[in-house]
Scaffold this active site. Structure first.
Site, PDB file in Angstrom:
ATOM      1  N   ASP A 298       0.830  -1.210   0.000  1.00 47.46           N
ATOM      2  CA  ASP A 298       0.000   0.000   0.000  1.00 47.46           C
ATOM      3  C   ASP A 298       0.864   1.261   0.000  1.00 47.46           C
ATOM      4  O   ASP A 298       1.985   1.252   0.497  1.00 47.46           O
ATOM      5  CB  ASP A 298      -0.913  -0.027   1.239  1.00 47.46           C
ATOM      6  CG  ASP A 298      -2.067   0.950   1.113  1.00 47.46           C
ATOM      7  OD1 ASP A 298      -2.349   1.412  -0.008  1.00 47.46           O
ATOM      8  OD2 ASP A 298      -2.687   1.263   2.155  1.00 47.46           O
TER       9      ASP A 298
ATOM     10  N   HIS B 175       2.440   3.778  -8.900  1.00 50.72           N
ATOM     11  CA  HIS B 175       2.247   2.348  -9.206  1.00 50.72           C
ATOM     12  C   HIS B 175       3.437   1.821 -10.019  1.00 50.72           C
ATOM     13  O   HIS B 175       3.886   0.696  -9.807  1.00 50.72           O
ATOM     14  CB  HIS B 175       0.947   2.129  -9.975  1.00 50.72           C
ATOM     15  CG  HIS B 175      -0.283   2.498  -9.189  1.00 50.72           C
ATOM     16  ND1 HIS B 175      -0.483   2.103  -7.891  1.00 50.72           N
ATOM     17  CD2 HIS B 175      -1.379   3.238  -9.532  1.00 50.72           C
ATOM     18  CE1 HIS B 175      -1.648   2.582  -7.460  1.00 50.72           C
ATOM     19  NE2 HIS B 175      -2.205   3.271  -8.431  1.00 50.72           N
TER      20      HIS B 175
ATOM     21  N   LEU C 112      10.603 -20.541  -5.596  1.00 49.47           N
ATOM     22  CA  LEU C 112       9.704 -19.662  -4.841  1.00 49.47           C
ATOM     23  C   LEU C 112       8.350 -19.682  -5.538  1.00 49.47           C
ATOM     24  O   LEU C 112       8.276 -19.589  -6.762  1.00 49.47           O
ATOM     25  CB  LEU C 112      10.258 -18.219  -4.834  1.00 49.47           C
ATOM     26  CG  LEU C 112       9.298 -17.105  -4.399  1.00 49.47           C
ATOM     27  CD1 LEU C 112       9.082 -17.132  -2.889  1.00 49.47           C
ATOM     28  CD2 LEU C 112       9.831 -15.726  -4.800  1.00 49.47           C
TER      29      LEU C 112
HETATM   30  C1  IPE Z   1      -5.363  -2.714  -0.247  1.00 49.21           C
HETATM   31  O1  IPE Z   1      -5.022  -1.383  -0.389  1.00 49.21           O
HETATM   32  C2  IPE Z   1      -5.321  -3.406  -1.576  1.00 49.21           C
HETATM   33  C3  IPE Z   1      -4.004  -3.558  -2.174  1.00 49.21           C
HETATM   34  C4  IPE Z   1      -2.858  -3.231  -1.614  1.00 49.21           C
HETATM   35  C5  IPE Z   1      -4.004  -4.127  -3.479  1.00 49.21           C
HETATM   36  P1  IPE Z   1      -6.146  -0.254  -0.534  1.00 49.21           P
HETATM   37  O2  IPE Z   1      -5.426   1.031  -0.635  1.00 49.21           O
HETATM   38  O3  IPE Z   1      -7.079  -0.595  -1.612  1.00 49.21           O
HETATM   39  O4  IPE Z   1      -6.895  -0.389   0.849  1.00 49.21           O
HETATM   40  P2  IPE Z   1      -7.774   0.679   1.644  1.00 49.21           P
HETATM   41  O5  IPE Z   1      -8.709   1.296   0.667  1.00 49.21           O
HETATM   42  O6  IPE Z   1      -6.818   1.691   2.203  1.00 49.21           O
HETATM   43  O7  IPE Z   1      -8.434  -0.111   2.721  1.00 49.21           O
HETATM   44  C1  IPE Z   2      -1.465   0.367  -3.354  1.00 47.95           C
HETATM   45  O1  IPE Z   2      -1.292   1.725  -3.350  1.00 47.95           O
HETATM   46  C2  IPE Z   2      -1.744  -0.177  -4.730  1.00 47.95           C
HETATM   47  C3  IPE Z   2      -3.132  -0.615  -4.936  1.00 47.95           C
HETATM   48  C4  IPE Z   2      -4.064  -0.627  -4.045  1.00 47.95           C
HETATM   49  C5  IPE Z   2      -3.487  -1.055  -6.261  1.00 47.95           C
HETATM   50  P1  IPE Z   2      -2.520   2.731  -3.309  1.00 47.95           P
HETATM   51  O2  IPE Z   2      -2.880   3.092  -4.706  1.00 47.95           O
HETATM   52  O3  IPE Z   2      -3.612   2.231  -2.483  1.00 47.95           O
HETATM   53  O4  IPE Z   2      -1.825   3.990  -2.607  1.00 47.95           O
HETATM   54  P2  IPE Z   2      -2.472   4.964  -1.538  1.00 47.95           P
HETATM   55  O5  IPE Z   2      -3.032   4.140  -0.439  1.00 47.95           O
HETATM   56  O6  IPE Z   2      -3.513   5.753  -2.262  1.00 47.95           O
HETATM   57  O7  IPE Z   2      -1.324   5.803  -1.077  1.00 47.95           O
HETATM   58 MG    MG Z   3      -4.072   2.428  -0.513  1.00 43.22          MG
END
Ligand code: IPE
Ligand code: IPE
Ligand code: MG
Length: 256
Positions: free
Chosen positions: A32, A49, A143
């Site tokens: 995240d 990303h 792995l």
């Molecule tokens: C969880 O992250 C999903 C992934 C890392 C793929 P999100 O950013 O979607 O989660 P929330 O919205 O903060 O709970």
């Molecule tokens: C995690 O990073 C990637 C996915 C959930 C696909 P986020 O896109 O959720 O990044 P934040 O949480 O907005 O910083």
């Molecule tokens: Mg996120």
């Protein structure tokens, strides 16, 4: 220290600070913070990303070197479909590219790719790329890299219940028969992660104190580690530090 099913005992020269015992058998990571990483730099979220994909590459390599047998990465949740169309499209295109560019690396490092999630919701192109990478790497043993894509933990349980109900209906399972009883093992066997040990360690980057519908059933006894580091800034050094912390924890599994 409790030695109960603590992990495999593969020795590692890659990270000498880690004890060769208790290397976790399965590590799961909620990757995240890509968006926040980009925002801090006044960049588009998509840049975050893209940068995050580099971290994936580094952490996969480190797992392989240390001898962690299974790594499950949360790459896209069922809830993430609700993000703006352009962001979803960008994530899918990064994934597709990753599946092609990493093939050589996966073969050289003996990595088997597997996907968990609602694959049927992905585009034909993404599904083809996944299928190709899985087919190519299917005999690799070093792995197991599980990518959780279009994955939701509750849905995974619903799906298992549906499968079991179908078998009961068709007479394949008779729950009244002792040998067919509906047990925890039977449910585990109908999840995407069937035949895999549950994660010993769950890591979430960027400081959020939640599970966000990830591996709900499987993390019953996982050690949880949350770091404030944003996923694109996460690196092998921090990862090894977390593994060390894991090794120092006492896992009691409800016992004294
Ligand atoms: C969880 O992250 C999903 C992934 C890392 C793929 P999100 O950013 O979607 O989660 P929330 O919205 O903060 O709970
Ligand atoms: C995690 O990073 C990637 C996915 C959930 C696909 P986020 O896109 O959720 O990044 P934040 O949480 O907005 O910083
Ligand atoms: Mg996120």
């Amino acid at each position: 220290m409790n030695s109960d099913k603590r992990g495999s005992t593969i020795s590692s020269t890659a990270a000498p600070e880690l004890g060769p015992e208790y290397i976790p058998k399965h590590v799961a990571i909620i990757m995240d913070g890509n968006g926040r990483w980009a925002k801090k730099r006044l960049l588009n979220r998509i840049k975050g990303h893209e940068k995050g994909a580099n971290t994936v590459r580094a952490i996969v390599k480190t797992c392989r070197k240390i001898g962690i047998p299974i790594l499950t990465l949360f790459a896209f949740s069922t809830e993430n479909w609700q993000r703006p169309k352009v962001e979803v499209a960008a994530l899918m295109s990064i994934l597709k590219r990753f599946l092609v560019t990493e093939q050589k690396e996966m073969m050289e490092n003996d990595i088997r790719l597997n996907v968990i999630g609602q694959i049927e919701r992905l585009s034909g192109e993404v599904r083809d790329a996944l299928r190709n990478a899985m087919e190519l790497t299917k005999n690799n043993k070093g792995l197991l890299l599980n990518l959780a894509i279009s994955y939701g933990g509750r849905y995974e349980i619903v799906r298992a219940v549906r499968k079991i109900a179908g078998k009961v209906k068709n007479g394949i399972i008779d729950p009244d028969d002792r040998k067919d009883e509906i047990t925890e093992d039977l449910i585990s066997d109908h999840l995407y992660t069937r035949a895999m040990p549950d994660p010993d360690l769950l890591i979430r980057t960027s400081g959020e104190m939640r599970i966000s519908n990830f591996l709900l059933w499987q993390i019953a006894y996982a050690e949880i580690f949350i770091t404030d580091t944003l996923w694109p800034d996460f690196d092998s050094k921090e990862f090894i530090g977390i593994l060390k912390d894991y090794q120092d924890r006492e896992r009691r599994f409800g016992k004294v």
